[in-house]
Design a protein around this motif. Structure first.
Motif, PDB file in Angstrom:
ATOM      1  N   ALA A   1      10.072  -7.644   3.474  1.00 20.70           N
ATOM      2  CA  ALA A   1      10.225  -7.654   2.102  1.00 20.70           C
ATOM      3  C   ALA A   1      11.189  -8.336   1.353  1.00 20.70           C
ATOM      4  O   ALA A   1      10.851  -9.211   0.296  1.00 20.70           O
ATOM      5  CB  ALA A   1      10.037  -6.084   1.770  1.00 20.70           C
TER       6      ALA A   1
ATOM      7  N   ASP B   1      14.327  -7.655   7.187  1.00 19.96           N
ATOM      8  CA  ASP B   1      13.414  -7.038   6.336  1.00 19.96           C
ATOM      9  C   ASP B   1      12.715  -7.898   5.860  1.00 19.96           C
ATOM     10  O   ASP B   1      13.101  -8.948   5.160  1.00 19.96           O
ATOM     11  CB  ASP B   1      14.257  -6.137   5.640  1.00 19.96           C
ATOM     12  CG  ASP B   1      13.233  -5.367   4.598  1.00 19.96           C
ATOM     13  OD1 ASP B   1      12.781  -4.437   5.284  1.00 19.96           O
ATOM     14  OD2 ASP B   1      12.794  -5.795   3.518  1.00 19.96           O
TER      15      ASP B   1
ATOM     16  N   PRO C   1       0.742  -7.195   0.187  1.00 19.56           N
ATOM     17  CA  PRO C   1       1.505  -6.730  -1.127  1.00 19.56           C
ATOM     18  C   PRO C   1       2.808  -7.277  -1.443  1.00 19.56           C
ATOM     19  O   PRO C   1       3.071  -6.920  -2.632  1.00 19.56           O
ATOM     20  CB  PRO C   1       1.411  -5.228  -0.857  1.00 19.56           C
ATOM     21  CG  PRO C   1       0.415  -5.030   0.439  1.00 19.56           C
ATOM     22  CD  PRO C   1       0.540  -6.155   1.223  1.00 19.56           C
ATOM     23  N   MET C   2       3.435  -7.791  -0.581  1.00 21.55           N
ATOM     24  CA  MET C   2       4.844  -8.235  -0.886  1.00 21.55           C
ATOM     25  C   MET C   2       4.888  -9.672  -1.780  1.00 21.55           C
ATOM     26  O   MET C   2       5.826 -10.124  -2.052  1.00 21.55           O
ATOM     27  CB  MET C   2       5.604  -8.485   0.481  1.00 21.55           C
ATOM     28  CG  MET C   2       5.885  -7.130   1.198  1.00 21.55           C
ATOM     29  SD  MET C   2       6.548  -7.295   2.739  1.00 21.55           S
ATOM     30  CE  MET C   2       6.407  -5.708   3.463  1.00 21.55           C
TER      31      MET C   2
ATOM     32  N   GLN D   1      -7.924  -9.749   2.633  1.00 24.62           N
ATOM     33  CA  GLN D   1      -6.514  -9.312   2.114  1.00 24.62           C
ATOM     34  C   GLN D   1      -6.512  -9.803   0.372  1.00 24.62           C
ATOM     35  O   GLN D   1      -6.156 -10.724   0.179  1.00 24.62           O
ATOM     36  CB  GLN D   1      -5.120  -9.766   2.603  1.00 24.62           C
ATOM     37  CG  GLN D   1      -5.036  -9.308   4.085  1.00 24.62           C
ATOM     38  CD  GLN D   1      -5.285  -8.007   4.247  1.00 24.62           C
ATOM     39  OE1 GLN D   1      -4.396  -7.127   3.478  1.00 24.62           O
ATOM     40  NE2 GLN D   1      -5.779  -7.274   5.485  1.00 24.62           N
TER      41      GLN D   1
ATOM     42  N   ASP E   1      -1.632  -9.019  12.874  1.00 23.32           N
ATOM     43  CA  ASP E   1      -1.131  -7.707  12.829  1.00 23.32           C
ATOM     44  C   ASP E   1      -0.097  -7.422  11.287  1.00 23.32           C
ATOM     45  O   ASP E   1      -0.375  -6.446  10.738  1.00 23.32           O
ATOM     46  CB  ASP E   1      -0.048  -7.192  13.854  1.00 23.32           C
ATOM     47  CG  ASP E   1      -1.102  -6.931  15.128  1.00 23.32           C
ATOM     48  OD1 ASP E   1      -2.157  -6.719  15.021  1.00 23.32           O
ATOM     49  OD2 ASP E   1      -0.406  -7.072  16.141  1.00 23.32           O
ATOM     50  N   MET E   2       0.502  -8.548  10.992  1.00 22.24           N
ATOM     51  CA  MET E   2       1.278  -8.461   9.566  1.00 22.24           C
ATOM     52  C   MET E   2       0.718  -8.629   8.616  1.00 22.24           C
ATOM     53  O   MET E   2       1.216  -8.153   7.561  1.00 22.24           O
ATOM     54  CB  MET E   2       2.509  -9.314  10.008  1.00 22.24           C
ATOM     55  CG  MET E   2       2.210 -10.880   9.679  1.00 22.24           C
ATOM     56  SD  MET E   2       3.740 -11.890   9.635  1.00 22.24           S
ATOM     57  CE  MET E   2       4.365 -11.840  11.324  1.00 22.24           C
TER      58      MET E   2
ATOM     59  N   PRO F   1      -1.697  -7.093   6.602  1.00 18.00           N
ATOM     60  CA  PRO F   1      -2.079  -6.337   5.728  1.00 18.00           C
ATOM     61  C   PRO F   1      -0.712  -5.575   5.101  1.00 18.00           C
ATOM     62  O   PRO F   1      -0.718  -5.270   4.004  1.00 18.00           O
ATOM     63  CB  PRO F   1      -2.563  -4.994   6.556  1.00 18.00           C
ATOM     64  CG  PRO F   1      -3.410  -5.878   7.786  1.00 18.00           C
ATOM     65  CD  PRO F   1      -2.382  -6.982   8.177  1.00 18.00           C
ATOM     66  N   GLY F   2       0.077  -5.831   5.688  1.00 14.97           N
ATOM     67  CA  GLY F   2       1.549  -5.380   5.173  1.00 14.97           C
ATOM     68  C   GLY F   2       2.324  -6.365   4.447  1.00 14.97           C
ATOM     69  O   GLY F   2       2.898  -5.943   3.628  1.00 14.97           O
ATOM     70  N   LEU F   3       2.233  -7.509   4.675  1.00 19.01           N
ATOM     71  CA  LEU F   3       2.574  -8.778   4.130  1.00 19.01           C
ATOM     72  C   LEU F   3       2.095  -9.090   2.951  1.00 19.01           C
ATOM     73  O   LEU F   3       2.556  -9.146   1.779  1.00 19.01           O
ATOM     74  CB  LEU F   3       2.617  -9.978   4.824  1.00 19.01           C
ATOM     75  CG  LEU F   3       3.145 -11.191   4.130  1.00 19.01           C
ATOM     76  CD1 LEU F   3       4.328 -11.413   3.878  1.00 19.01           C
ATOM     77  CD2 LEU F   3       2.601 -12.605   5.169  1.00 19.01           C
TER      78      LEU F   3
END
Length: 287
Positions: free
Chosen positions: A55, A53, A82-83, A107, A75-76, A78-80
């Motif tokens: 996060a 995982d 905020p973490m 970002q 690709d990663m 945008p998801g990374l």
């Protein structure tokens, strides 16, 4: 310092091994999609702990290192973003830089970022080929965005030196132009040679018996991981296409010299190539 490496293959695994050997971090964590890869990274001493995982893996990290293919990094992001904690430093090891630097700029959650590219590697892939000496004496490009604090740069330059490499600051566009000629075009020329030999082998079944060290050396890069190299080609298109065109013209010029039997000009061209190679690599001619 607590470091998390996302992607513990050849490059990420070697980075973790080098950092741990140098005692440059309190803890090195690894994030990967494959539990068996994480287990092997633990066995080989590349990481102290592994996570499936992302996060969970980046929580509390002072430095997050992205060591996956370029388009996976894109690709990663945008998801990374905020973490990451507000003071977390993000470093990527992607082989092309403009696309990643541009994506990071979009970002808002990424406040401390520097692009990176160690000029080290092999045609092999995976954690089993990781080496704690991979970066020894290698140039390690650091590509800061327009606004970066000196403290972040100093920390990363020190880390790069501690794993045995030489930090070199360079803008993203200049980096991509240079590596298109020194790294990416050589790969494609190696691919072309391998394909030309395969075509010739259809008419000459004994060709393989005569493929000795010269052929192995010049086609070694064609054995590189296809996914990684496809990402590189597609994210460094403009400089690479310029290099392909230059190579095509030079091959055409050589074809004319050979076809017309212009020996003196052919010898001059071959000698110039020999001298240019020696000068670029800092080698002394032996003939």
């Amino acid at each position: 310092m607590r470091i998390t490496i996302i992607g513990v293959g050849l490059l990420g695994g070697s980075f973790g091994m080098a950092v741990r050997k140098a005692g440059a971090a309190e803890r090195v964590a690894g994030v990967d999609l494959d539990r068996s890869v994480l287990d092997r990274a633990l066995e080989r001493g590349a990481i102290d702990g592994g996570y499936l995982d992302m996060a969970e893996g980046v929580e509390g990290a002072d430095l997050v290192v992205l060591a996956t293919p370029v388009r996976s990094i894109l690709d990663m992001l945008p998801g990374l973003a905020p973490m990451l904690g507000g003071e977390t430093i993000l470093l990527d090891l992607g082989s092309t830089k403009e696309a990643i630097v541009s994506a990071v700029a979009g970002q808002a959650g990424i406040r401390r970022y520097v692009g990176g590219h160690p000029m080290a590697g092999t045609e092999h892939t995976g954690i089993d080929h990781a080496d704690d000496g991979l970066f020894q004496d290698a140039t390690f490009a650091l590509v800061p965005p327009p606004e970066v604090d000196e403290g972040t740069l100093d920390l990363l330059k020190d880390l790069v030196r501690r794993i045995g490499a030489r930090p070199v600051l360079i803008p993203a566009d200049r980096h991509d132009r240079i590596v298109s000629v020194t790294s990416h075009l050589p790969y494609l020329l190696s691919v072309v040679l391998a394909l030309a030999a395969e075509k010739a082998s259809r008419e000459e079944e004994r060709l393989g018996e005569f493929a000795a060290s010269g052929f192995r050396d010049t086609t070694r890069l064609a054995a590189s991981t296809v996914r990684v190299m496809a990402d590189i080609c597609l994210t460094n298109g403009r400089p690479l296409l310029r290099g392909i065109e230059d190579a095509r013209r030079l091959l055409d010029d050589l074809s004319v010299l050979i076809e017309e039997g212009r020996e003196s000009e052919l010898v001059k061209t071959l000698s110039k190539a020999q001298e240019s190679r020696a000068a670029l690599l800092g080698e002394r001619r032996t003939d």
